[in-house]
Motif scaffolding. Structure first.
Motif, PDB file in Angstrom:
ATOM      1  N   GLY A  42      37.601 -29.065  -2.498  1.00 18.87           N
ATOM      2  CA  GLY A  42      36.619 -28.611  -3.467  1.00 18.87           C
ATOM      3  C   GLY A  42      36.129 -29.749  -4.337  1.00 18.87           C
ATOM      4  O   GLY A  42      36.459 -30.917  -4.127  1.00 18.87           O
ATOM      5  N   VAL A  48      39.943 -12.497   3.093  1.00 24.15           N
ATOM      6  CA  VAL A  48      39.531 -13.638   2.289  1.00 24.15           C
ATOM      7  C   VAL A  48      38.551 -13.133   1.234  1.00 24.15           C
ATOM      8  O   VAL A  48      37.567 -12.474   1.570  1.00 24.15           O
ATOM      9  N   THR A  49      38.824 -13.416  -0.015  1.00 28.42           N
ATOM     10  CA  THR A  49      37.928 -13.039  -1.110  1.00 28.42           C
ATOM     11  C   THR A  49      37.380 -14.297  -1.754  1.00 28.42           C
ATOM     12  O   THR A  49      38.147 -15.182  -2.158  1.00 28.42           O
ATOM     13  N   THR A  50      36.076 -14.368  -1.837  1.00 28.52           N
ATOM     14  CA  THR A  50      35.421 -15.552  -2.395  1.00 28.52           C
ATOM     15  C   THR A  50      34.720 -15.177  -3.689  1.00 28.52           C
ATOM     16  O   THR A  50      33.721 -14.448  -3.661  1.00 28.52           O
ATOM     17  N   ASN A  87      30.161 -18.321  -7.069  1.00 32.66           N
ATOM     18  CA  ASN A  87      30.089 -19.739  -7.452  1.00 32.66           C
ATOM     19  C   ASN A  87      31.379 -20.495  -7.151  1.00 32.66           C
ATOM     20  O   ASN A  87      31.808 -21.369  -7.920  1.00 32.66           O
ATOM     21  N   THR A  88      32.024 -20.152  -6.050  1.00 36.16           N
ATOM     22  CA  THR A  88      33.251 -20.837  -5.661  1.00 36.16           C
ATOM     23  C   THR A  88      32.977 -22.303  -5.339  1.00 36.16           C
ATOM     24  O   THR A  88      32.059 -22.627  -4.601  1.00 36.16           O
ATOM     25  N   ASN A 134      36.123 -24.469  -5.148  1.00 38.22           N
ATOM     26  CA  ASN A 134      37.380 -24.877  -4.541  1.00 38.22           C
ATOM     27  C   ASN A 134      37.731 -23.881  -3.446  1.00 38.22           C
ATOM     28  O   ASN A 134      37.510 -22.675  -3.597  1.00 38.22           O
ATOM     29  N   ARG A 135      38.319 -24.377  -2.360  1.00 34.61           N
ATOM     30  CA  ARG A 135      38.522 -23.511  -1.204  1.00 34.61           C
ATOM     31  C   ARG A 135      39.757 -23.922  -0.426  1.00 34.61           C
ATOM     32  O   ARG A 135      40.313 -25.008  -0.622  1.00 34.61           O
ATOM     33  N   GLY A 185      31.319 -11.447  -0.623  1.00 33.63           N
ATOM     34  CA  GLY A 185      32.110 -12.602  -0.236  1.00 33.63           C
ATOM     35  C   GLY A 185      33.493 -12.276   0.281  1.00 33.63           C
ATOM     36  O   GLY A 185      34.317 -13.170   0.433  1.00 33.63           O
ATOM     37  N   THR A 186      33.776 -10.996   0.601  1.00 33.68           N
ATOM     38  CA  THR A 186      35.082 -10.605   1.134  1.00 33.68           C
ATOM     39  C   THR A 186      35.015 -10.532   2.648  1.00 33.68           C
ATOM     40  O   THR A 186      34.106  -9.906   3.205  1.00 33.68           O
TER      41      THR A 186
END
Length: 645
Positions: free
Chosen positions: A517, A490-492, A495-496, A498-499, A475-476
């Motif tokens: 989110g 950007v690192t995610t 189970n993200t 909120n964004r 997710g990066t």
């Protein structure tokens, strides 16, 4: 006898095998007369001569059951080690079984005139059900061949939509030979079921033509590579609507069950439910099949896979699913490729699919994968209901399906139907080998610009030889340079929910950076590293800076308020009491553009002076010249120095 003329010998009216006969060898002065028995002469003349079915009583009038005579000929050849059995240009009716099981026999016909009815050449006619006309079985029969003949079955005339063919068994059954039985230049004329092969590999079926109603070829337990080539199924006998449409509902031209490494080429299949059906048996399904050129016309499914684990390759395939003789209407439910099994692995080089009622390709089941290099779909979504050219089923449990396209699909006449359906966790991906040697991927513009995979878990983009983008399976996402030297990342987390959303605007608008989110209240943090500061710039210079003199425990909060309220600058932090300091630079003063309002107290409600050293307050119940009070750290005093009381 060498000095006696043949004319001088007494006449013989009848001979026996033991009788001596004169034979002249040579001519002129070198002629010599020799002696031989009739048995010796017959043996010499007939040695290795092909047998003929008529020598064993076959009539070939199309009426007499010639099967017993043919069986006698087969048995006689088998007794001498096998050989060629000739038929000659006649029609032989077969109404009882013929079995080859003791030797390799070559059934040699005299060719045939291609057409709807018995004509010149060799024809085998069948008008009775309940038996298999020809069976090859056992390893001793390996090497047998059927060539240069036609087979004709009798069926009721097509009289309406309820027409169906007579339920004949397979004409030829190859059973447990473990090796090759070949068919070459055979015409199946109005045949319900043609050739069945089971537990017999290395077969070669070539130059097979005709019209079949239920099954053309069916193969199971073909454990060694067999071959099908130059197969042509077409309405040679009847192009009546009821006949061809029955085929479109019921006929599977070629059925492959457990078949390993079969080679197929130059296939033309007309009017069928499925041109090629990859099904299953107790022994398994087809693996590592290879197809060169394949064209199916008026078929419901060009390829139908209802077995699990089917795997193979197709070089070139064209299929059309139009309802026969219907003015261009699509067959109900028809499509080029349908997969109902699981875990298929099929690679196709060039694929064209025409006239699909809904989807040109439909992938059901789970874990299936199609790799198609070049795909063209014409006239799909005929119902105009938004059907996609490629439909991949959603897979709630198990491995999702996948379709990989090596080049962009060419879609035409689809009534605006999309390439792939929505509402599925399966996917259609576009990928292709390009880029340069050290960065394989999809080339865009030049050999140094394109996509590539730096690892099994990363995908990246390069422009003019420089990496400008990378995304990882964790997710990066990094932009600007090789990961680690990039300018933005950007690192995610897993189970993200909120964004952050960055939004651009049209001219005169204000771009924004916002959060979104599932949570009702979501903060946003801008973090500097180490002792670095956070700066907001405008007009190319710093307009606001946030710094910390140590690891923050206390901090400043700015509160906006609703209309009518007073915005606030408030000290916050881990300490119980946190002061707030406003500092000007150098000797400059702290100024206010409006009067400062002091907190108000009465004499009775004065706070502790020690808490507010050198602080000024307003005392509401003081005299006119004693309204302000200053803390000296011990007491509050009026401007004249007197203690407030």
């Amino acid at each position: 006898m060498s000095d006696t003329k043949i004319s001088a010998l007494p006449a013989v009216t009848a001979t026996a095998d033991a009788d001596i006969l004169p034979v002249v060898q040579g001519s002129g002065a070198g002629a010599v007369t020799r002696r031989t028995t009739l048995a010796q002469l017959r043996s010499g003349l007939l040695a290795d001569r092909p047998a003929h079915v008529r020598d064993f009583g076959a009539v070939g009038d199309g009426t007499t059951n010639d099967a017993p005579a043919i069986q006698a000929a087969v048995d006689a050849l088998a007794a001498t080690g096998g050989g060629v059995l000739e038929f000659g240009a006649r029609a032989y009716r077969i109404s009882t079984p013929i079995v080859v099981n003791n030797a390799a026999i070559i059934f040699q016909g005299a060719g045939f005139t291609e057409g709807p009815n018995v004509a010149s050449g060799t024809w085998l006619t069948i008008n009775q059900t309940g038996f298999t006309p020809f069976t090859f079985t056992g390893i001793a029969s390996r090497g047998s061949v059927v060539r240069d003949l036609a087979v004709r079955q009798t069926h009721t005339a097509p009289v309406g939509p309820g027409w169906a063919p007579t339920d004949y068994d397979f004409v030829f059954r190859v059973q447990d030979c473990l090796g090759a039985i070949d068919f070459d230049n055979v015409f199946l004329c109005a045949i319900n079921r043609g050739i069945w092969i089971d537990n017999s590999g290395r077969f070669n079926i070539q130059r097979l033509r005709g019209q079949v109603y239920t099954t053309g070829i069916e193969i199971d337990r073909g454990f060694d590579a067999g071959r099908l080539q130059h197969v042509h199924f077409w309405p040679f006998v009847s192009a009546a609507d009821d006949v061809v449409r029955w085929q479109q509902q019921n006929q599977d031209s070629i059925v492959l069950r457990r078949v390993d490494g079969i080679f197929m080429d130059d296939l033309f299949l007309f009017g069928a439910r499925s041109g090629l059906r990859f099904s299953t048996s107790a022994s398994g399904t087809a693996r590592k099949f290879y197809i060169g050129k394949y064209y199916s016309d008026f078929t419901q499914y060009g390829v139908w896979i209802d077995g699990n684990g089917v795997a193979g390759q197709i070089a070139n395939m064209t299929t059309q699913s139009e309802l026969f003789n219907s003015g261009g209407a699509a067959y109900v439910g028809g499509g080029g490729i349908r997969i109902d099994g699981n875990n298929a692995r099929v690679q196709i080089g060039n694929l064209r699919i025409d006239d699909a009622e809904s989807n040109s390709i439909r992938v059901n089941g789970t874990g299936n994968r199609l790799d198609i290099f070049s795909f063209r779909a014409e006239f799909y979504n005929r119902l105009n209901d938004g059907s996609a050219a490629i439909h991949v089923a959603n897979v709630p449990v198990g491995t999702p399906n996948a379709v990989f396209l090596g080049s962009p699909a060419l879609l035409g006449g689809g009534n605006g139907g999309p390439l792939v359906n929505s509402g599925t966790n399966s996917f259609v991906a576009l990928a292709g080998p390009a880029g340069r040697a050290d960065r394989p991927g999809v080339m865009v513009g030049s050999e140094a610009t394109g996509l590539f995979a730096p690892s099994a878990t990363d995908i990246a983009a390069v422009a003019a030889g420089v990496e400008v983008f990378r995304a990882t399976s964790a997710g990066t996402v990094t932009l600007g340079a090789t990961s680690g030297a990039h300018g933005f990342g950007v690192t995610t987390p897993a189970n993200t929910v909120n964004r952050v959303i960055a939004t651009g605007t049209v001219a005169a608008g204000t771009p924004s950076l916002a959060v979104a989110g599932t949570d009702a209240n979501i903060g946003i943090a801008l973090a500097a590293k180490g002792t670095g500061t956070v700066r907001l710039q405008t007009r190319s210079a710093t307009a606001f800076e946030v710094n910390a003199t140590g690891t923050p425990g206390n901090f400043v909060r700015v509160n906006a308020t609703a209309s009518g309220g007073t915005p606030q600058i408030i000290s916050q932090g881990s300490d119980t009491n946190v002061a707030l300091q406003l500092s000007a630079k150098g000797a400059a003063a702290v100024t206010a553009s409006n009067p400062l309002q002091l907190p108000g107290y009465t004499v009775a409600t004065l706070p502790a002076a020690a808490t507010y050293v050198r602080c000024v307050i307003y005392v509401s119940d003081g005299t006119a010249n004693k309204r302000l009070a200053i803390s000296d750290g011990t007491a509050w005093r009026w401007p004249d120095g007197a203690v407030v009381s």
